[in-house]
Design an enzyme around this catalytic site. Structure first.
Site, PDB file in Angstrom:
ATOM      1  N   CYS A  40       0.898  -1.167   0.137  1.00 59.63           N
ATOM      2  CA  CYS A  40       0.012  -0.040  -0.096  1.00 59.63           C
ATOM      3  C   CYS A  40       1.044   1.183   0.023  1.00 59.63           C
ATOM      4  CB  CYS A  40      -1.018   0.192   1.208  1.00 59.63           C
ATOM      5  SG  CYS A  40      -1.738  -1.372   1.861  1.00 59.63           S
ATOM      6  N   ASP A  41       0.509   2.387  -0.711  1.00 61.02           N
ATOM      7  CA  ASP A  41       0.995   3.609  -0.425  1.00 61.02           C
ATOM      8  C   ASP A  41      -0.134   4.756  -0.676  1.00 61.02           C
ATOM      9  OD1 ASP A  41       3.879   4.488  -0.019  1.00 61.02           O
ATOM     10  OD2 ASP A  41       3.118   6.077  -1.478  1.00 61.02           O
TER      11      ASP A  41
END
Length: 199
Positions: free
Chosen positions: A75-76
């Site tokens: 995730c980012d």
């Protein structure tokens, strides 16, 4: 039997969201130099969406290499404002400068997810939300940072919507989970469709 999921992130809110949704998940932070990668991508004129996607992919790939039989989620999140991207502020002064810049303006939060299975990417998703900040006074910002710095130092943009940061905003457009850094509904939809979880 539902398959265990590894979250390639140190984010406590992402881990909590997944566990609250009833998913069997553990967290193993992926050690990458996010700031250096972000700067390199920006220098190459990458869009904020591409930057978020690339960082999520790098995190997932790094953990997938160490856990080849696992389902790994990278995730980012990046903040986009007037053609520039912002990450997590490193000092209270940097957080104050960011919040002052966003004051009385609208910015975007872009959250990317990349899922690896057996060491290969199998799914990705990018979503965006728009947030309009109030015209906050200098004294309020100073007090806000003094009260909340320990918590918000790990948050893109210098605020957490799930905490006092909600008071910074006059309007929000988009998915709440996207703002928290984990577009949960499309992820659950995909995991259910593929039979990784029961829905």
């Amino acid at each position: 039997m539902p398959r265990p999921l590894i979250l390639a992130s140190a984010s406590s809110i992402r881990l909590q969201l997944l566990r609250n949704a009833g998913l069997e998940v553990s967290a193993q932070p992926a050690r990458i130099d996010e700031e250096a990668i972000r700067q390199s991508l920006e220098a190459g004129a990458a869009s904020p969406r591409d930057i978020a996607d690339a960082l999520a992919e790098m995190k997932a790939r790094k953990l997938a290499e160490k856990n080849p039989d696992a389902l790994v989620l990278g995730c980012d999140q990046v903040l986009a404002f007037k053609g520039r991207t912002y990450g997590k502020p490193e000092t209270p002064d940097e957080a104050r400068a960011q919040l002052t810049t966003f004051r009385n303006q609208t910015h975007q939060l872009i959250s990317a997810l990349v899922l690896y299975d057996a060491g290969q990417p199998i799914w990705r998703h990018i979503s965006q939300a728009s947030l309009t900040m109030r015209d906050l006074s200098d004294s309020y910002l100073d007090g806000y940072l003094a009260r909340n710095w320990h918590s918000l130092r790990s948050s893109v943009g210098g605020y957490k919507l799930e905490e006092e940061g909600v008071r910074l905003f006059s309007a929000i457009e988009g998915d709440y989970f996207t703002i928290l850094g984990l577009p949960l509904l499309p992820l659950i939809g995909y995991l259910g469709m593929r039979g990784f979880i029961t829905t």
